[in-house]
Design an enzyme around this catalytic site. Structure first.
Site, PDB file in Angstrom:
ATOM      1  N   GLY A  87      -2.680  -3.757   9.341  1.00  0.00           N
ATOM      2  CA  GLY A  87      -1.771  -4.539  10.530  1.00  0.00           C
ATOM      3  C   GLY A  87      -1.141  -5.563   9.800  1.00  0.00           C
ATOM      4  O   GLY A  87      -0.504  -6.384  10.721  1.00  0.00           O
ATOM      5  N   ASP A 136      -6.380  -6.641   4.647  1.00  0.00           N
ATOM      6  CA  ASP A 136      -5.760  -5.047   4.721  1.00  0.00           C
ATOM      7  C   ASP A 136      -5.738  -4.584   6.054  1.00  0.00           C
ATOM      8  O   ASP A 136      -6.858  -4.448   6.714  1.00  0.00           O
ATOM      9  CB  ASP A 136      -6.702  -4.420   3.603  1.00  0.00           C
ATOM     10  CG  ASP A 136      -6.224  -2.875   3.450  1.00  0.00           C
ATOM     11  OD1 ASP A 136      -5.099  -2.477   4.011  1.00  0.00           O
ATOM     12  OD2 ASP A 136      -6.770  -2.279   2.722  1.00  0.00           O
ATOM     13  N   MET A 146     -12.118   4.246  -0.385  1.00  0.00           N
ATOM     14  CA  MET A 146     -12.880   4.668   0.902  1.00  0.00           C
ATOM     15  C   MET A 146     -13.392   5.957   0.720  1.00  0.00           C
ATOM     16  O   MET A 146     -12.881   6.934   1.327  1.00  0.00           O
ATOM     17  CB  MET A 146     -11.677   4.494   1.906  1.00  0.00           C
ATOM     18  CG  MET A 146     -11.338   3.042   2.371  1.00  0.00           C
ATOM     19  SD  MET A 146      -9.457   3.097   3.031  1.00  0.00           S
ATOM     20  CE  MET A 146      -8.663   2.999   1.967  1.00  0.00           C
ATOM     21  N   ASP A 155      -4.774   3.580  -1.722  1.00  0.00           N
ATOM     22  CA  ASP A 155      -5.620   3.722  -0.795  1.00  0.00           C
ATOM     23  C   ASP A 155      -6.355   5.178  -1.146  1.00  0.00           C
ATOM     24  O   ASP A 155      -5.646   6.160  -0.995  1.00  0.00           O
ATOM     25  CB  ASP A 155      -5.217   3.556   0.541  1.00  0.00           C
ATOM     26  CG  ASP A 155      -5.040   2.271   1.031  1.00  0.00           C
ATOM     27  OD1 ASP A 155      -5.934   1.366   0.921  1.00  0.00           O
ATOM     28  OD2 ASP A 155      -4.038   1.981   1.417  1.00  0.00           O
ATOM     29  N   HIS A 213      -8.383   0.798  -3.818  1.00  0.00           N
ATOM     30  CA  HIS A 213      -9.152   0.600  -2.505  1.00  0.00           C
ATOM     31  C   HIS A 213      -9.863   1.912  -2.350  1.00  0.00           C
ATOM     32  O   HIS A 213      -9.305   3.014  -1.851  1.00  0.00           O
ATOM     33  CB  HIS A 213      -8.516   0.100  -1.398  1.00  0.00           C
ATOM     34  CG  HIS A 213      -8.976   0.009   0.018  1.00  0.00           C
ATOM     35  ND1 HIS A 213      -8.330  -0.327   0.909  1.00  0.00           N
ATOM     36  CD2 HIS A 213     -10.458   0.020  -0.006  1.00  0.00           C
ATOM     37  CE1 HIS A 213      -9.616  -0.340   1.955  1.00  0.00           C
ATOM     38  NE2 HIS A 213     -10.685  -0.141   1.381  1.00  0.00           N
ATOM     39  N   GLY A 230       1.397  -2.241   4.067  1.00  0.00           N
ATOM     40  CA  GLY A 230       1.753  -0.742   4.041  1.00  0.00           C
ATOM     41  C   GLY A 230       3.077  -0.473   4.978  1.00  0.00           C
ATOM     42  O   GLY A 230       4.342  -0.459   4.348  1.00  0.00           O
ATOM     43  N   SER A 231       2.914   0.051   6.123  1.00  0.00           N
ATOM     44  CA  SER A 231       4.223   0.369   6.943  1.00  0.00           C
ATOM     45  C   SER A 231       5.207  -0.922   6.986  1.00  0.00           C
ATOM     46  O   SER A 231       6.272  -0.514   7.250  1.00  0.00           O
ATOM     47  CB  SER A 231       3.656   0.745   8.336  1.00  0.00           C
ATOM     48  OG  SER A 231       2.578  -0.221   8.787  1.00  0.00           O
ATOM     49  N   GLY A 242      -8.762   4.008   7.169  1.00  0.00           N
ATOM     50  CA  GLY A 242      -8.621   5.560   7.278  1.00  0.00           C
ATOM     51  C   GLY A 242      -7.096   5.871   7.399  1.00  0.00           C
ATOM     52  O   GLY A 242      -6.605   7.007   7.131  1.00  0.00           O
ATOM     53  N   PHE A 243      -6.372   4.795   8.114  1.00  0.00           N
ATOM     54  CA  PHE A 243      -4.973   5.177   8.298  1.00  0.00           C
ATOM     55  C   PHE A 243      -4.053   4.005   8.288  1.00  0.00           C
ATOM     56  O   PHE A 243      -4.528   2.728   8.672  1.00  0.00           O
ATOM     57  CB  PHE A 243      -4.867   5.871   9.836  1.00  0.00           C
ATOM     58  CG  PHE A 243      -5.659   6.876  10.045  1.00  0.00           C
ATOM     59  CD1 PHE A 243      -5.060   8.136   9.524  1.00  0.00           C
ATOM     60  CD2 PHE A 243      -7.136   6.947  10.464  1.00  0.00           C
ATOM     61  CE1 PHE A 243      -6.246   9.222   9.864  1.00  0.00           C
ATOM     62  CE2 PHE A 243      -7.690   7.990  10.689  1.00  0.00           C
ATOM     63  CZ  PHE A 243      -7.182   9.207  10.278  1.00  0.00           C
ATOM     64  N   GLY A 244      -2.958   4.210   7.838  1.00  0.00           N
ATOM     65  CA  GLY A 244      -1.921   3.084   7.894  1.00  0.00           C
ATOM     66  C   GLY A 244      -1.255   2.885   9.285  1.00  0.00           C
ATOM     67  O   GLY A 244      -1.505   3.695  10.139  1.00  0.00           O
ATOM     68  N   GLY A 245      -0.436   1.886   9.483  1.00  0.00           N
ATOM     69  CA  GLY A 245       0.232   1.669  10.885  1.00  0.00           C
ATOM     70  C   GLY A 245      -0.736   1.419  11.866  1.00  0.00           C
ATOM     71  O   GLY A 245      -0.204   1.639  12.934  1.00  0.00           O
ATOM     72  N   HIS A 290      -1.061  -1.437  -4.553  1.00  0.00           N
ATOM     73  CA  HIS A 290      -2.457  -1.012  -3.677  1.00  0.00           C
ATOM     74  C   HIS A 290      -2.246   0.343  -3.446  1.00  0.00           C
ATOM     75  O   HIS A 290      -1.648   1.235  -2.681  1.00  0.00           O
ATOM     76  CB  HIS A 290      -2.680  -1.734  -2.291  1.00  0.00           C
ATOM     77  CG  HIS A 290      -3.769  -1.636  -1.752  1.00  0.00           C
ATOM     78  ND1 HIS A 290      -4.784  -2.566  -1.818  1.00  0.00           N
ATOM     79  CD2 HIS A 290      -4.087  -0.744  -0.558  1.00  0.00           C
ATOM     80  CE1 HIS A 290      -5.828  -2.150  -1.033  1.00  0.00           C
ATOM     81  NE2 HIS A 290      -5.413  -1.321  -0.188  1.00  0.00           N
ATOM     82  N   MET A 292     -10.962  -5.884   5.970  1.00  0.00           N
ATOM     83  CA  MET A 292     -10.257  -4.852   6.618  1.00  0.00           C
ATOM     84  C   MET A 292     -10.043  -5.636   7.936  1.00  0.00           C
ATOM     85  O   MET A 292     -10.975  -5.876   8.772  1.00  0.00           O
ATOM     86  CB  MET A 292     -10.948  -3.575   7.075  1.00  0.00           C
ATOM     87  CG  MET A 292     -11.380  -2.951   5.535  1.00  0.00           C
ATOM     88  SD  MET A 292      -9.860  -2.143   4.991  1.00  0.00           S
ATOM     89  CE  MET A 292      -9.126  -1.298   6.179  1.00  0.00           C
ATOM     90  N   MET A 311      -8.880   8.048  -0.108  1.00  0.00           N
ATOM     91  CA  MET A 311      -9.840   8.403   1.163  1.00  0.00           C
ATOM     92  C   MET A 311     -10.327   9.652   0.885  1.00  0.00           C
ATOM     93  O   MET A 311      -9.598  10.648   0.200  1.00  0.00           O
ATOM     94  CB  MET A 311      -8.903   8.481   2.275  1.00  0.00           C
ATOM     95  CG  MET A 311      -8.339   7.274   2.508  1.00  0.00           C
ATOM     96  SD  MET A 311      -7.427   7.165   4.171  1.00  0.00           S
ATOM     97  CE  MET A 311      -6.518   5.444   4.162  1.00  0.00           C
ATOM     98  N   SER A 329       0.884  -1.252  -0.050  1.00  0.00           N
ATOM     99  CA  SER A 329       0.067   0.017  -0.056  1.00  0.00           C
ATOM    100  C   SER A 329       0.941   1.236   0.047  1.00  0.00           C
ATOM    101  O   SER A 329       1.685   1.405   1.060  1.00  0.00           O
ATOM    102  CB  SER A 329      -0.880  -0.074   1.102  1.00  0.00           C
ATOM    103  OG  SER A 329      -1.222   1.145   1.377  1.00  0.00           O
TER     104      SER A 329
HETATM  105  C1  DX5 Z   1      -6.038   1.617   5.706  1.00  0.00           C
HETATM  106  C2  DX5 Z   1      -5.891   1.188   4.323  1.00  0.00           C
HETATM  107  C3  DX5 Z   1      -4.631   0.175   4.429  1.00  0.00           C
HETATM  108  C4  DX5 Z   1      -3.421   0.534   5.151  1.00  0.00           C
HETATM  109  C5  DX5 Z   1      -2.465  -0.608   5.077  1.00  0.00           C
HETATM  110  O1  DX5 Z   1      -7.331   2.210   5.525  1.00  0.00           O
HETATM  111  O2  DX5 Z   1      -6.830   0.592   3.527  1.00  0.00           O
HETATM  112  O3  DX5 Z   1      -4.234  -0.198   3.146  1.00  0.00           O
HETATM  113  O4  DX5 Z   1      -2.780   1.445   4.447  1.00  0.00           O
HETATM  114  O5  DX5 Z   1      -1.435  -0.129   6.080  1.00  0.00           O
HETATM  115  P1  DX5 Z   1      -0.532  -0.901   7.192  1.00  0.00           P
HETATM  116  O6  DX5 Z   1      -0.025  -2.031   6.526  1.00  0.00           O
HETATM  117  O7  DX5 Z   1       0.389  -0.058   7.767  1.00  0.00           O
HETATM  118  O8  DX5 Z   1      -1.804  -1.348   8.042  1.00  0.00           O
HETATM  119 ZN    ZN Z   2      -6.282  -0.461   1.475  1.00  0.00          ZN
END
Ligand code: DX5
Ligand code: ZN
Length: 231
Positions: A186, A184, A72, A39, A70, A206-207, A146-149, A37, A141, A41, A12
């Protein structure tokens, strides 16, 4: 372009360094990414604002792997069309974000893309019941969107197993037609092991990739965690 292999690692780009986005994408692809991927938003469906179709359009000519969008956002239909025209391969949206789910899926196919449904941690899998023939990807999910990490929500594992059963049964009744089961949120080299055992075949990360200094090592370690589990 191959859409489905046995296992997909889908980095991501939400966690990438946007100052050098092109380079970041080339680097994860060279490191073994199967899909990219993205994201999207809108600060409406989720409390964050990210990437629009322009970015997808500028990435498209430079990469050969599928672009996994993706969404959102709410509503979805207009943006589906814009992303399809900008070179998306797979477009996934959340059932809560559209009034006519079946119609939104049809629009994705009409524009020549693969279609996905994204299910939040507290959303029921029932949404897919009457549209399985229209989905190519089921995205679960494992964090709130909404957020990575964020941290992987453990109850996602039970849901993954239920989704795996639904997909396998459906596939058996439909000449082995496949639906990717994408997880998707964590995912890292420890959570990927149980997500794989529970039935996921496609992993958004992602992270755990972009926040490391060595993408080859990060992706290899994700794949190894799956292989160790198979042995
Ligand atoms: C969250 C996103 C994910 C996210 C994944 O809304 O859909 O794709 O960025 O990031 P990590 O792997 O850091 O959870
Ligand atoms: Zn995503």
């Amino acid at each position: 372009m191959t859409f489905l292999k046995k296992i997909q690692i889908a980095p991501s780009i939400l966690s990438a360094d946007f100052f050098k986005l092109g380079e970041e994408i080339q680097n994860v692809i060279s490191a073994g990414a199967d899909w990219i991927h993205i994201d999207v938003m809108d600060n409406h469906y989720v409390p964050n604002l990210t990437i629009g179709p322009m970015i997808c359009k500028s990435i498209r000519p430079h990469i050969q792997v599928p672009i996994d969008i993706h969404l959102m956002v709410e509503p979805v239909d207009q943006l589906i069309i814009q992303f399809a025209k900008s070179g998306a391969d797979i477009i996934t949206f959340h059932p809560e974000a559209t009034r006519h789910l079946n119609r939104s899926l049809s629009i994705i196919h009409e524009y020549g893309c693969k279609a996905g449904l994204a299910i939040n941690p507290s959303t029921s899998l029932n949404h897919i019941q009457y549209v399985m023939d229209k989905i190519n990807v089921l995205l679960l999910m494992s964090v709130n969107p909404g957020f990575g990490g964020q941290k992987f929500i453990p109850s996602s594992l039970k849901k993954l197993s239920e989704a795996r059963k639904l997909i396998d049964n459906w596939s058996m009744e439909n000449n082995g037609q496949s639906i990717a089961l994408e997880i998707d949120g964590g995912i890292n080299s420890s959570t990927i092991t149980s997500a794989f055992s529970a039935g996921a075949d496609t992993f958004v990360v992602g992270s755990a990739i972009f926040e490391t200094s060595n993408y080859v090592k990060a992706i290899n370690s994700l794949r190894e965690s799956i292989n160790l589990n198979k042995a």
